[in-house]
Design a protein around this motif. Structure first.
Motif, PDB file in Angstrom:
ATOM      1  N   CYS A  29      41.397  59.859  95.748  1.00 56.12           N
ATOM      2  CA  CYS A  29      42.215  58.758  96.252  1.00 56.12           C
ATOM      3  C   CYS A  29      43.483  58.613  95.401  1.00 56.12           C
ATOM      4  CB  CYS A  29      41.399  57.475  96.208  1.00 56.12           C
ATOM      5  SG  CYS A  29      42.053  56.183  97.225  1.00 56.12           S
ATOM      6  N   ASP A  86      45.088  52.689  92.438  1.00 59.89           N
ATOM      7  CA  ASP A  86      44.185  53.838  92.399  1.00 59.89           C
ATOM      8  C   ASP A  86      43.821  54.198  90.965  1.00 59.89           C
ATOM      9  OD1 ASP A  86      44.014  54.102  95.107  1.00 59.89           O
ATOM     10  OD2 ASP A  86      45.644  55.539  95.286  1.00 59.89           O
ATOM     11  N   SER A 121      42.746  56.710 102.284  1.00 56.07           N
ATOM     12  CA  SER A 121      42.047  55.974 101.229  1.00 56.07           C
ATOM     13  C   SER A 121      40.695  55.506 101.731  1.00 56.07           C
ATOM     14  CB  SER A 121      42.861  54.757 100.783  1.00 56.07           C
ATOM     15  OG  SER A 121      44.177  55.107 100.519  1.00 56.07           O
ATOM     16  N   PRO A 173      43.187  49.513  97.557  1.00 54.43           N
ATOM     17  CA  PRO A 173      44.158  50.497  98.076  1.00 54.43           C
ATOM     18  C   PRO A 173      44.279  50.435  99.588  1.00 54.43           C
ATOM     19  CG  PRO A 173      42.649  51.548  96.534  1.00 54.43           C
ATOM     20  CD  PRO A 173      42.125  50.167  96.767  1.00 54.43           C
TER      21      PRO A 173
END
Lengths: 139, 523
Positions: free
Chosen positions: B104, B66, B143, B30
């Motif tokens: 996240c 994610d 993130s 991510p």
């Protein structure tokens, strides 16, 4: 600041500084130096050129927008980390290739790519700030 | 080093020698995606038409990554990738457990909705100033903060998201924005400096920055080092970040100034990063010291939620009111940290997920309502219900959710937290949660009655022609988030189980430590 002497010297001074910044960048691999300090030297070169000859010649000479240069540097640094996916090692692992040239070995690495990325990020970001400040001053 | 001397070196003493599995790349994916796309968008900054076409699919991919990461963590337990193959604690580890992966993912969803909404809300000049690049770099920071397993690295990601958020905050360079940004920047810089000082202090005590390593070593240090001071510093730093009482004043002073979508993203993401960091430090690293401070945190929690709700009651500007609701929500999350019981922490995790989605959605809805009713002022706007029934219905659901009324997502975590408070006899904390919910209901009810339900005023802001809202970029993000609010409210089981597992992993980080140090011991 647009005196004749300064205007005459500035292009030579700037080009020397850019050359020196590349030297510092490459030297930084094993000795003091590196992308960050090299980038600062190059950015001050562009700043000096801008003070002497105005901002638009610098922008023309750079061709790309400074922020775009910074973006390309960030991309390079990320890609330097991503190369390790091909080698099956974790992110940002240093990988080397040795290319024989004229009997010498040229060591290229993802570390170098990362450092060049840092160089561009610093050049782009600092030049962008410096040029913006100089633009206001000349109004 | 540079030359290829072929002397055999035992790399296993310093480096991880087993190859990294492709699935473990999800830990870093991510972050890398956000960096690469952020830099790409920076390069095409002038091409304002192209940017959404890169950014929105990119954010969709981010959500998918994610999801993949969350599934990976659910199946395999906490996962670690240590940068550059250096053995932890010397290499920087990214360690993801359910808490990190879940937040996240939620952040990714909020960012996707924001990016989509931004395609309609942010005009060409905003895009030229770099809305999308800043959005991606902020997401890289968010993130990174959720995924990292190294406390100094956490600081670095805080800086990344902070600097990107400055950029987003002053996107239009208007007077009010600069004013708001100054307050925001000053207080956040103070908080970041405190964070840095505390981290330096921590490094002085432990000689390591790896969170798993610290968690291992902390119990032995309890009597030898002034850890309570350290945790207090962290509490102050993260409390400022999270806008907890008494450091909450910067949030309502700045969140109503930027573009709606920027406010939405800030409200959804940034304060929760502070809460997350506080959970990591107090619950996982220093549980014994947190017990000493538990009562202080409980008072902060109660004060934050009540002051947030009362502040909301006093506002006449829709967006400022929402800013106070964000603060009130932070107080509720702090209640779980104060309790530190498995169910209390589960409640906090659940509430964080709920709050990220519902606050983002509410700000987006406020932007649409302001377009429909002609302004953010509650007193002078009216008639949204008669002109935009669908928008009014969605907003009503979000109002219920933020007040904690069933059957929406805000209900369950509040039930858990109230029960957890009563379990330990903290009736006043439970009372504060219920009271803040009641006050929030009144505050949003006022908005509903005045801005939405009241018939359009004649002679007010000229609203003769109906404002048309684009179904794709205006409604879709809002519908998406509201759908999540409803689904989580009706089927809370999944998130509930995840929160409980996540809470167990944080309170008892055996798996977390084992994932960083597979040998299970000192290096």
């Amino acid at each position: 600041m647009r005196t004749l002497i300064f205007r005459t010297v500035a292009p030579y001074l700037s080009s020397l500084m850019v050359l020196f910044s590349v030297f510092v960048l490459l030297r930084g691999h094993n000795e003091p130096g590196g992308g960050f300090i090299g980038g600062l030297i190059a950015a001050s070169a562009f700043a000096i050129y801008g003070i002497a000859c105005g901002v638009s010649p610098v922008r023309r000479a750079l061709f790309f927008h400074p922020m775009a240069i910074a973006g390309s540097g960030l991309m390079m640094a990320s890609i330097a980390g991503l190369v390790s996916i091909l080698a099956g090692v974790p992110f940002m692992t240093g990988l080397w290739v040795y290319i024989p040239i004229f009997g010498e070995e040229l060591a290229l690495s993802t570390v170098l790519l990362f450092d060049v990325g840092v160089y561009f990020v610093v050049v782009g970001a600092i030049t962008s700030i410096a040029l913006a400040l100089e633009e206001r001053a000349t109004d | 080093m540079a030359s290829s001397e072929k002397t055999p070196v035992d790399l296993s003493a310093a480096m991880i020698t087993e190859p990294a599995a492709l699935a473990d790349w999800l830990v870093i994916a991510p972050l890398v995606l956000c960096m690469v796309l952020g830099s790409l968008l920076l390069m095409v900054r002038k091409d304002t038409r192209l940017q959404p076409f890169i950014a929105i699919p990119g954010l969709a991919v981010l959500v998918l990554l994610d999801v993949g990461l969350l599934v990976h963590v659910i199946v395999n337990g906490p996962v670690t990738m240590t940068m550059g193959r250096w053995l932890p604690p010397f290499g920087i580890s990214f360690t993801v457990d359910i808490l990190g992966a879940l937040l996240c993912l939620t952040a990714g969803i909020a960012a996707f909705a924001g990016g989509l909404y931004g395609a309609g809300d942010v005009n060409d000049s905003g895009r030229r100033y770099g809305f999308y690049p800043f959005l991606f770099l902020m997401m890289a920071g968010v993130s990174g903060a959720f995924l990292t397993g190294d406390i100094f690295n956490l600081y670095v990601w805080f800086e990344v998201l902070l600097i990107s958020s400055f950029g987003l905050l002053i996107l239009g360079s208007e007077r009010g924005q600069i004013d708001g940004a100054t307050k925001y920047a000053f207080l956040n810089l103070v908080a970041t400096t405190l964070f840095l000082i505390a981290t330096g202090y921590l490094y002085g005590i432990f000689g390591t920055l790896n969170m798993a390593d610290i968690a291992q070593k902390a119990p032995a240090m309890t009597d030898k080092a002034p850890l309570v001071t350290l945790v207090s510093l962290y509490l102050l730093a993260f409390g400022m970040k999270a806008a907890a009482f008494p450091a909450n004043f910067w949030l309502p002073a700045s969140y109503h100034t930027p573009r709606v979508v920027v406010s939405a993203l800030f409200a959804g993401l940034l304060t929760k990063v502070g809460v997350y960091a506080l959970m990591r430090v107090t619950l996982m690293l220093f549980p014994a010291e947190r017990d000493v401070l538990g009562f202080v945190i409980a008072i902060i929690a109660a004060a934050t939620m009540i002051i947030g709700a009362m502040g909301a009651l006093a506002q006449t500007d829709f967006r400022r009111l929402l800013g106070y609701l964000v603060i009130s929500g932070i107080g509720i999350m702090f209640a779980g940290i104060a309790l530190a019981s498995p169910s209390g922490v589960a409640g906090t995790i659940f509430y964080a997920v709920h709050s990220m989605i519902v606050m983002t959605a509410l700000y987006l809805a406020s932007g649409l309502a302001a377009r429909a009713a002609g302004g953010f002022s509650i007193a002078s706007s009216s008639g949204v219900y008669s002109s935009h029934v669908f928008l009014a219905a969605i907003t009503l659901m979000l109002f219920f959710a933020v007040s904690g009324l069933p059957p929406f997502s805000g209900f369950w975590p509040k039930v858990i937290l109230v029960k957890a408070s009563l379990d330990v006899g903290a009736w006043w904390l439970a009372g504060a949660i219920l009271l803040s919910g009641f006050l929030t209901t009144i505050a949003v009810g006022r908005v509903w009655i005045l801005s939405y339900w009241r018939p359009a005023m004649t002679g007010g802001p000229a609203q003769d022609e109906a404002v048309t809202l684009n179904p794709l970029v205006d409604y879709l993000p809002l519908v998406l988030l509201t759908a999540l609010v409803v689904i989580v409210g009706i089927f809370p089981q999944q998130i509930l189980e995840l929160s409980q597992t996540g809470s167990d992993q944080v309170l008892n980080p055996v798996d977390y430590i084992r994932s960083v140090f597979p040998q299970g011991g000192e290096q």
